[in-house]
Design a protein around this motif. Structure first.
Motif, short mmCIF file in Angstrom:
data_model
loop_
_atom_site.label_atom_id
_atom_site.label_comp_id
_atom_site.label_asym_id
_atom_site.label_seq_id
_atom_site.Cartn_x
_atom_site.Cartn_y
_atom_site.Cartn_z
N VAL A 191 15.50 -9.85 -23.96
CA VAL A 191 14.34 -9.13 -23.41
C VAL A 191 14.44 -9.20 -21.89
N TRP A 192 14.07 -8.10 -21.24
CA TRP A 192 14.11 -8.07 -19.78
C TRP A 192 13.11 -7.07 -19.25
N VAL A 193 12.95 -7.06 -17.89
CA VAL A 193 12.08 -6.09 -17.21
C VAL A 193 12.99 -5.05 -16.54
N GLN A 194 12.61 -3.80 -16.71
CA GLN A 194 13.46 -2.70 -16.21
C GLN A 194 12.59 -1.67 -15.49
N CYS A 195 13.19 -1.03 -14.46
CA CYS A 195 12.51 0.05 -13.76
C CYS A 195 12.67 1.35 -14.57
N SER A 196 11.56 1.98 -14.87
CA SER A 196 11.64 3.21 -15.67
C SER A 196 11.70 4.47 -14.80
N SER A 197 11.34 4.34 -13.53
CA SER A 197 11.40 5.49 -12.63
C SER A 197 11.54 4.97 -11.20
N GLY A 198 12.65 5.29 -10.54
CA GLY A 198 12.88 4.78 -9.19
C GLY A 198 13.03 5.90 -8.17
N SER A 199 12.65 5.57 -6.92
CA SER A 199 12.82 6.49 -5.78
C SER A 199 12.53 5.70 -4.51
N SER A 200 12.50 6.41 -3.38
CA SER A 200 12.32 5.71 -2.11
C SER A 200 10.94 5.06 -1.98
N TYR A 254 -0.06 1.01 -8.38
CA TYR A 254 -0.17 1.77 -7.13
C TYR A 254 -1.53 1.45 -6.50
N GLU A 255 -1.49 1.31 -5.17
CA GLU A 255 -2.74 1.13 -4.42
C GLU A 255 -2.54 1.81 -3.07
N LYS A 256 -3.49 2.66 -2.68
CA LYS A 256 -3.32 3.48 -1.49
C LYS A 256 -3.53 2.70 -0.20
N SER A 312 0.84 -1.20 0.00
CA SER A 312 0.00 0.00 0.00
C SER A 312 0.88 1.25 0.00
N THR A 313 0.46 2.26 -0.73
CA THR A 313 1.09 3.57 -0.89
C THR A 313 2.43 3.50 -1.61
N LYS A 314 2.77 2.33 -2.20
CA LYS A 314 4.03 2.19 -2.94
C LYS A 314 3.74 2.09 -4.45
N TYR A 315 4.70 2.64 -5.20
CA TYR A 315 4.58 2.65 -6.66
C TYR A 315 5.58 1.68 -7.27
N SER A 316 5.24 1.29 -8.49
CA SER A 316 6.24 0.58 -9.32
C SER A 316 6.04 1.04 -10.76
N TYR A 317 7.15 1.49 -11.35
CA TYR A 317 7.15 1.88 -12.76
C TYR A 317 8.08 0.90 -13.50
N LEU A 318 7.46 -0.04 -14.17
CA LEU A 318 8.25 -1.06 -14.86
C LEU A 318 7.94 -1.06 -16.36
N GLN A 319 8.89 -1.61 -17.13
CA GLN A 319 8.70 -1.73 -18.57
C GLN A 319 9.43 -2.98 -19.06
N ILE A 320 8.89 -3.59 -20.13
CA ILE A 320 9.56 -4.71 -20.79
C ILE A 320 10.37 -4.14 -21.94
N VAL A 321 11.64 -4.53 -21.99
CA VAL A 321 12.59 -3.93 -22.93
C VAL A 321 13.19 -5.01 -23.82
N LYS A 322 13.33 -4.68 -25.09
CA LYS A 322 14.05 -5.56 -26.03
C LYS A 322 15.32 -4.83 -26.46
N GLN A 374 8.72 0.47 -4.78
CA GLN A 374 9.08 -0.83 -4.21
C GLN A 374 8.20 -1.94 -4.78
N LEU A 375 8.78 -3.12 -4.86
CA LEU A 375 8.04 -4.32 -5.25
C LEU A 375 7.74 -5.15 -4.02
N ASN A 376 6.72 -6.00 -4.14
CA ASN A 376 6.34 -6.83 -3.01
C ASN A 376 6.03 -8.24 -3.51
N GLU A 377 6.43 -9.25 -2.72
CA GLU A 377 6.04 -10.62 -3.03
C GLU A 377 5.78 -11.38 -1.75
N ASN A 378 4.64 -12.04 -1.73
CA ASN A 378 4.30 -12.96 -0.65
C ASN A 378 4.12 -14.34 -1.31
#
Length: 265
Positions: free
Chosen positions: A234-243, A212-214, A191-201, A246-250
């Motif tokens: 091909v890979w996954v890349q962060c297009s915009s990062g900051s504090s 994003y979810e509040k 919650s309240t965290k963003y992720s800006y990701l893109q698939i790149v070739k 964040q990513l999350n996995e359970n």
């Protein structure tokens, strides 16, 4: 037979005749009768000879008829034998034709089966050659949860990697086969965290996503098709990062993952 009757009639007439003149002596009359009888005897003998000749002729004719009849019976018997032989040859020929047809049919069926098997084998070889190779992968659990701009996301847990295209060291997929691929990324955040990701070739962006979810954890997915040559990555890349990126996995509920497959070559 007619000659004998005529001779008997002549004898009867002679015996019944009286001397024509009273002056003739008894001896003259008897002499004449005797002469007539002698002539009649000669005539009778001649008639007998003629009848005997006719009888011999008839017997000869009967003998010839009998011989001809015997030859006719022999001819008929010979024809019957020839007919029976011809029938036996015909039956033998039909049996041979039937055996040859059966043998020919069996050979045709055998050749057809062999040809069919060869065709199927050739088709399978061709199918193996033209069939789309099995290339697919699926990995999850990012190596880091904090995101920085330009960072390549490395998914450490590899579930499948058929074709060995994905590297859990670099986080990149390298195409082992040329063809059309489908890639996806499944992204989860707190919650309240963003992720800006893109698939790149190879440095070119194929698709971008923001998550994003509040008030709670949430996930989203993105998919893209791309044509790759052998060796392209091909890979996954962060297009915009900051504090607050964040990513999350359970492991029980949410998998942040990256995967793809060759769908046509």
């Amino acid at each position: 037979m007619t000659g004998i009757l005529q001779l008997l009639l002549l004898v009867s007439v002679t015996m019944a005749s009286e001397p024509s003149c009273p002056a003739c002596s008894k001896y003259d009359y008897e002499e004449k009768v005797l002469e007539r009888m002698i002539r009649m005897e000669f005539a009778f003998e001649k008639e007998l000879k003629d009848n005997k000749a006719v009888s011999e002729t008839v017997e000869e004719d009967l003998t010839r008829i009998k011989e001809e009849n015997e030859r006719l019976h022999a001819t008929v018997d010979a024809l019957k034998d020839q007919q029976e032989q011809a029938e036996r040859r015909l039956v033998s020929l039909m049996e041979e034709v039937e055996r040859n047809q059966s043998s020919t049919l069996e050979k045709i069926v055998s050749d057809s089966n062999t040809t069919l098997e060869q065709t199927i084998a050739a088709f399978n070889d061709m199918k193996d050659q033209i069939a789309t190779p099995l290339v697919y992968f699926n990995a999850h659990f990012p190596q880091t949860t904090s995101l920085s701009t330009g960072e390549v996301i490395v998914y450490k847990t590899v579930e499948t990697n058929h074709g060995n295209g994905y590297s859990a060291t670099t986080g990149k997929f390298t195409a082992p086969e040329r063809g059309l691929y489908l890639f996806f990324m499944h992204t989860c955040t707190s919650s309240t965290k963003y992720s800006y990701l893109q698939i790149v070739k190879d440095g070119s962006v194929l698709i971008r996503s923001v998550q994003y979810e509040k008030e709670s954890f949430s996930c989203s997915s993105s998919q893209v098709f791309v044509q790759l040559d052998v060796g392209e990555t091909v890979w996954v890349q962060c297009s915009s990062g900051s504090s607050n990126r964040q990513l999350n996995e359970n492991s029980s509920y949410r998998w942040t993952s990256f995967g793809g497959a060759l769908i046509h070559n």
